[in-house]
Motif scaffolding. Structure first.
Motif, PDB file in Angstrom:
ATOM      1  N   TYR A  46       0.621  -1.396   0.100  1.00 34.94           N
ATOM      2  CA  TYR A  46      -0.309  -0.215  -0.153  1.00 34.94           C
ATOM      3  C   TYR A  46       1.008   1.081  -0.007  1.00 34.94           C
ATOM      4  O   TYR A  46       0.592   2.004  -0.650  1.00 34.94           O
ATOM      5  CB  TYR A  46      -1.282   0.055   1.082  1.00 34.94           C
ATOM      6  N   CYS A  58      -2.584   9.095   5.021  1.00 32.20           N
ATOM      7  CA  CYS A  58      -2.752   7.278   5.503  1.00 32.20           C
ATOM      8  C   CYS A  58      -3.036   7.430   6.905  1.00 32.20           C
ATOM      9  O   CYS A  58      -3.824   6.811   7.317  1.00 32.20           O
ATOM     10  CB  CYS A  58      -1.920   6.792   4.097  1.00 32.20           C
ATOM     11  N   HIS A  95      -9.784   5.071  10.177  1.00 32.88           N
ATOM     12  CA  HIS A  95      -9.725   3.424   9.663  1.00 32.88           C
ATOM     13  C   HIS A  95     -10.149   3.463  10.730  1.00 32.88           C
ATOM     14  O   HIS A  95     -10.804   1.309  10.744  1.00 32.88           O
ATOM     15  CB  HIS A  95      -8.353   3.734  10.232  1.00 32.88           C
ATOM     16  N   TRP A 110       1.632  -6.543   8.556  1.00 36.41           N
ATOM     17  CA  TRP A 110       1.541  -6.464   7.631  1.00 36.41           C
ATOM     18  C   TRP A 110       1.845  -6.981   6.450  1.00 36.41           C
ATOM     19  O   TRP A 110       1.525  -7.543   5.285  1.00 36.41           O
ATOM     20  CB  TRP A 110       0.674  -4.813   7.289  1.00 36.41           C
ATOM     21  N   SER A 147      -5.234  -6.059   6.821  1.00 33.93           N
ATOM     22  CA  SER A 147      -5.014  -5.979   6.110  1.00 33.93           C
ATOM     23  C   SER A 147      -5.219  -6.832   5.097  1.00 33.93           C
ATOM     24  O   SER A 147      -5.542  -7.795   4.874  1.00 33.93           O
ATOM     25  CB  SER A 147      -3.891  -4.915   5.838  1.00 33.93           C
ATOM     26  N   ASP A 200      -8.370  -2.650   2.493  1.00 36.14           N
ATOM     27  CA  ASP A 200      -7.579  -2.064   1.315  1.00 36.14           C
ATOM     28  C   ASP A 200      -7.850  -2.059   0.286  1.00 36.14           C
ATOM     29  O   ASP A 200      -8.064  -1.245  -0.415  1.00 36.14           O
ATOM     30  CB  ASP A 200      -6.368  -2.455   1.943  1.00 36.14           C
ATOM     31  N   GLN A 240      -9.514   1.017   0.277  1.00 38.37           N
ATOM     32  CA  GLN A 240      -9.049   2.538   0.360  1.00 38.37           C
ATOM     33  C   GLN A 240      -8.240   2.899  -0.396  1.00 38.37           C
ATOM     34  O   GLN A 240      -7.079   2.718  -0.673  1.00 38.37           O
ATOM     35  CB  GLN A 240      -7.722   2.137   1.526  1.00 38.37           C
TER      36      GLN A 240
END
Length: 330
Positions: free
Chosen positions: A56, A133, A149, A209, A235, A261, A281
């Motif tokens: 990402y 972000c 988030h 992640w 994620s 995401d 996202q």
């Protein structure tokens, strides 16, 4: 007459010296702040990334570069730095950007508290910081461009709870401890679980992640003999690792998995029926808005404290919509 000529000569010399000094001062100033490029003023924007090995973050960078080249090639110079998932490294790099005298900093912080000193250092030097972000807990940032988030955690967990009909045993795969989005996504998930008391969390694993770490974590859970029905991954990279671990086991096709995401692999998995959902996202929009706001701040223009780009739930009902088909970095 001779005295008049001498006086004229002295005055001429003084004017020349003043002109030379003024030119020298102008050149020195351009080295510390904006530069000249093709006869135009160029603004230098430092980009502090938490970790460019994550898909990402690499995607965000690629879109920032893309929009800069397409729209501000003669106006903006980007300076990229990779924090490599280390708060101390990222703070040190922020201090380097400050010492270089950049005009603004676009920052994706690795850690909410650990990266705050970098924001404070820039603010003390009069350099605006646009958090992108993810957020720090510093009150000295100029603006935040990104998404809520917590909402992504609510969206994904709500959809999983609906699919599970409010019952089941849940495995949670988390990102790095202390990150803003990890905390917020967990809060969103918990808010949904509070409304679904028959869903029980039986394991929580920190997988940073990372797809491989998530795959290993789920494999270990399977081997331990724990039974589970749902996987909430913070994620999509971790969600894809979980799906890999389920292949060839008694859980394949039976465990409900959701991510966040909307990376390309996850979008395809939804179309294939192996992933229940994800929460989109919007990397392209974050990159475009982040760069625009950073440039406005560099110019001294008025900017807002928040530029919200909402998450969007993606499942089998809308996964074919073109807007979700984003070019993600490899």
């Amino acid at each position: 007459m001779k005295k008049m000529k001498s006086l004229s000569t002295v005055l001429l010399l003084v004017c020349v010296m003043v002109f030379v000094c003024a030119c020298g001062k102008s050149d020195a100033g351009s080295d510390t702040k904006t530069k000249e490029k093709g006869g135009k003023e160029t603004y230098v924007i430092g980009c502090s990334w938490m970790d460019l090995t994550t898909q990402y973050q690499a995607t965000l960078k690629s879109y920032v570069d893309k929009y800069c080249k397409e729209n501000y090639a003669d106006e903006v110079e980007l300076v990229h730095m990779d924090g490599q998932s280390n708060s101390a490294t990222q703070v040190s790099q922020m201090e380097t950007l400050v010492s270089q005298g950049v005009d603004a900093i676009l920052m994706v912080p690795y850690d909410r508290a650990g990266c705050a000193p970098g924001v404070d250092a820039a603010a003390e030097a009069g350099i605006p910081v646009i958090e992108l972000c993810q957020e720090t807990n510093s009150s000295n940032r100029s603006s935040f461009v990104g998404s809520n988030h917590k909402e992504s955690g609510i969206q994904t967990m709500t959809r999983l709870a609906e699919e599970a009909k409010g019952k089941g045993k849940l495995v949670v795969l988390e990102g790095p401890t202390g990150q803003d989005c990890v905390i917020a996504r967990g809060e969103g998930m918990q808010e949904v679980l509070d409304q679904n008391p028959d869903i029980e969390v039986i394991a929580t694993k920190t997988c940073d992640w990372d797809r491989a770490k998530a795959m290993s974590a789920v494999e270990n859970i399977i081997q331990s003999g724990l039974e589970f029905d749902i996987i909430f991954a913070q994620s999509d990279s971790m969600a894809m690792g979980a799906l890999e671990a389920l292949k060839g086991t008694q859980y394949e096709g039976k465990v409900m998995v959701g991510g966040i995401d909307c990376i390309a692999d996850a979008l395809q998995a939804i179309k294939d029926g192996t992933l229940v959902c994800t929460s989109f996202q919007n990397a392209p929009q974050q990159a475009e808005d982040g760069l625009k706001v950073a440039l406005s701040a560099a110019k001294g223009e008025k900017i807002e404290e928040l530029y919200d780009i909402p998450f969007e739930l993606v499942d089998s009902s809308n996964c074919d919509e073109e807007k979700y088909d984003v070019e993600y970095a490899e």
